[in-house]
Design an enzyme around this catalytic site. Structure first.
Site, PDB file in Angstrom:
ATOM      1  N   GLY A  14       0.826  -1.204   0.000  1.00 35.97           N
ATOM      2  CA  GLY A  14       0.000   0.000   0.000  1.00 35.97           C
ATOM      3  C   GLY A  14       0.858   1.250   0.000  1.00 35.97           C
ATOM      4  O   GLY A  14       1.953   1.270   0.560  1.00 35.97           O
ATOM      5  N   ASP A  78       0.265  -8.479  -5.975  1.00 37.10           N
ATOM      6  CA  ASP A  78       1.094  -9.344  -6.826  1.00 37.10           C
ATOM      7  C   ASP A  78       2.198 -10.032  -6.039  1.00 37.10           C
ATOM      8  O   ASP A  78       3.228  -9.437  -5.735  1.00 37.10           O
ATOM      9  CB  ASP A  78       1.703  -8.527  -7.969  1.00 37.10           C
ATOM     10  CG  ASP A  78       0.644  -8.062  -8.952  1.00 37.10           C
ATOM     11  OD1 ASP A  78      -0.325  -8.813  -9.158  1.00 37.10           O
ATOM     12  OD2 ASP A  78       0.786  -6.956  -9.501  1.00 37.10           O
ATOM     13  N   ASP A 118       5.976  -5.702   5.227  1.00 39.51           N
ATOM     14  CA  ASP A 118       6.445  -7.066   5.476  1.00 39.51           C
ATOM     15  C   ASP A 118       6.249  -7.997   4.291  1.00 39.51           C
ATOM     16  O   ASP A 118       7.067  -8.881   4.036  1.00 39.51           O
ATOM     17  CB  ASP A 118       5.795  -7.647   6.743  1.00 39.51           C
ATOM     18  CG  ASP A 118       4.294  -7.430   6.794  1.00 39.51           C
ATOM     19  OD1 ASP A 118       3.697  -7.062   5.769  1.00 39.51           O
ATOM     20  OD2 ASP A 118       3.713  -7.630   7.875  1.00 39.51           O
ATOM     21  N   ASP A 142       1.341   1.671   9.230  1.00 38.97           N
ATOM     22  CA  ASP A 142       0.962   0.922  10.427  1.00 38.97           C
ATOM     23  C   ASP A 142       2.095   0.827  11.452  1.00 38.97           C
ATOM     24  O   ASP A 142       1.859   0.454  12.597  1.00 38.97           O
ATOM     25  CB  ASP A 142       0.536  -0.496  10.050  1.00 38.97           C
ATOM     26  CG  ASP A 142      -0.613  -0.513   9.050  1.00 38.97           C
ATOM     27  OD1 ASP A 142      -1.463   0.389   9.124  1.00 38.97           O
ATOM     28  OD2 ASP A 142      -0.650  -1.418   8.194  1.00 38.97           O
ATOM     29  N   HIS A 287      -8.627   5.532   3.409  1.00 40.23           N
ATOM     30  CA  HIS A 287      -7.420   5.814   2.632  1.00 40.23           C
ATOM     31  C   HIS A 287      -6.935   7.253   2.730  1.00 40.23           C
ATOM     32  O   HIS A 287      -5.877   7.576   2.175  1.00 40.23           O
ATOM     33  CB  HIS A 287      -7.638   5.428   1.168  1.00 40.23           C
ATOM     34  CG  HIS A 287      -7.660   3.935   0.974  1.00 40.23           C
ATOM     35  ND1 HIS A 287      -8.782   3.178   1.203  1.00 40.23           N
ATOM     36  CD2 HIS A 287      -6.681   3.071   0.620  1.00 40.23           C
ATOM     37  CE1 HIS A 287      -8.504   1.907   0.978  1.00 40.23           C
ATOM     38  NE2 HIS A 287      -7.248   1.810   0.632  1.00 40.23           N
TER      39      HIS A 287
END
Length: 364
Positions: A14, A78, A118, A142, A287
């Site tokens: 993201g 992906d 991650d 985050d 968002h």
């Protein structure tokens, strides 16, 4: 070790404020300090699989320091080891790592800078097992990447969320309401905790501490008895009741983040209003937390990570992730960030500090 002359860079997962700052920092440091060429891959691993991208020069990174998003594009869907060629056929998957190796060699790259969370970093680690030389740069709003105490993008997201709390305060006070603000964070509560403390939240609900509804309503009634006719609750999207489950918004098979959380604030708002009789409203920030101009703090941190990553490459410190520990730049093995998210301990200083202010976490 083979000398480095050409490197690649990709931004995965993201988007987060500061991604362009990292791209800018890597390109400028590589060109200015070492005269390396830098190839930017489009749309994370999709660009690496397809060989899509372009060589980046000074003009390509001019003026992007304060620009949100990423000029290279990104995706969090992906996985190159379970790759979907055509999104219309999500069940048709293959291992696309041979394509990555082919394009890496075709472009005569000597190393790759992988910027992401991650999921991206875990894939990067797997690619090092196939012979690629990689340095990771941790990114997420985050702040849950294991191995570093801070990621760029987090400060900007906290700033955005705290400004939202500030605005909700006036409406809550005027209408004598309970107002909930739902923020992102997945399974980690750093964003909710920091926003809640900075914004003066009365109740903070995080994934690490399952809540009890009666503890939340008890806090609201306690405030009423003290003459406070409104309450502010900051809730992480991954918060859940004791013995209960998280609220799932969507499921994306094959994605790094296959379960998408969201909607807990809507559930809680109805429950609180039904139990207390107090008008309760919720806002899901969504968002908005990812966009916008990165704060000066995030620009500085992202630039530190970018130039530090280039320096690591020059020193031969490969297959590692640059990180911040005890306030200093260092690095850890690229195997570390993908093992598990960095969560908040119940006994942490941050939790203790918030409790000392009378903040309720829904557990007592």
């Amino acid at each position: 070790m083979k000398p480095i002359r050409r490197i690649g860079i990709l931004t995965g997962g993201g988007d987060a404020p500061g991604l362009n700052t990292v791209v800018r920092g890597v390109v400028k440091a590589a060109l200015h300090m070492y005269g390396w060429k830098v190839y930017g891959f489009y749309d994370a691993f999709r660009g690496l699989v397809g060989g899509h991208g372009r060589w980046l020069g000074w003009e390509d990174v001019s003026g992007i320091l304060t620009q949100g998003g990423t000029i290279l594009g990104t995706t969090n869907r992906d996985n190159p080891f379970s790759y979907v060629e055509n999104p219309r056929y999500p069940d048709r998957r293959r291992d696309a790592s041979p394509d990555i190796i082919h394009n890496y060699r075709k472009l005569k790259l000597d190393a790759l800078v992988a910027v992401g969370g991650d999921g991206t970093l875990q894939c990067g680690y797997k690619l090092t097992k196939l012979g690629l030389r990689i340095v990771g740069v941790p990114k997420t709003i985050d702040n849950d990447v294991r191995g570093t105490e801070l990621t760029f993008g987090f400060n900007t997201a906290v700033t955005t969320a705290t400004e939202a709390v500030d605005k909700l305060h006036t409406t809550a006070a005027s209408h004598h309401r309970v107002m909930l603000l739902e923020v992102m964070g997945r399974t980690a509560g750093w964003l909710a905790l920091t926003t809640g403390v900075a914004g003066g939240g009365d109740v903070i609900l995080i994934p690490e501490i399952p809540y009890r509804l009666n503890a939340i309503t008890a806090k609201i009634h306690e405030r009423e008895r003290r003459g406070k006719k409104f309450s502010i609750i900051v809730v992480s999207e991954g918060a859940r009741p004791l013995g209960g489950n998280v609220v799932v918004r969507d499921r994306i098979p094959g994605s790094f983040e296959s379960v998408r959380l969201g909607g807990i604030s809507a559930v809680l708002a109805k429950e609180i209003e039904d139990l207390t009789g107090i008008e309760t409203r919720y806002t899901i920030l969504g968002h908005l937390q990812r966009g916008g101009t990165p704060t000066p703090f995030d620009r500085y941190l992202a630039t530190q990570f970018a130039t530090g990553a280039v320096e690591m490459l020059s020193r031969g410190q490969l297959n590692r992730m640059i990180c911040l520990r005890a306030g200093k730049l260092t690095s850890v093995s690229l195997s570390v960030p993908g093992t598990a998210p960095r969560l908040i301990s119940r006994s942490s200083h941050e939790i203790t500090m918030a409790r000392s202010l009378g903040t309720c976490f829904g557990d007592e």
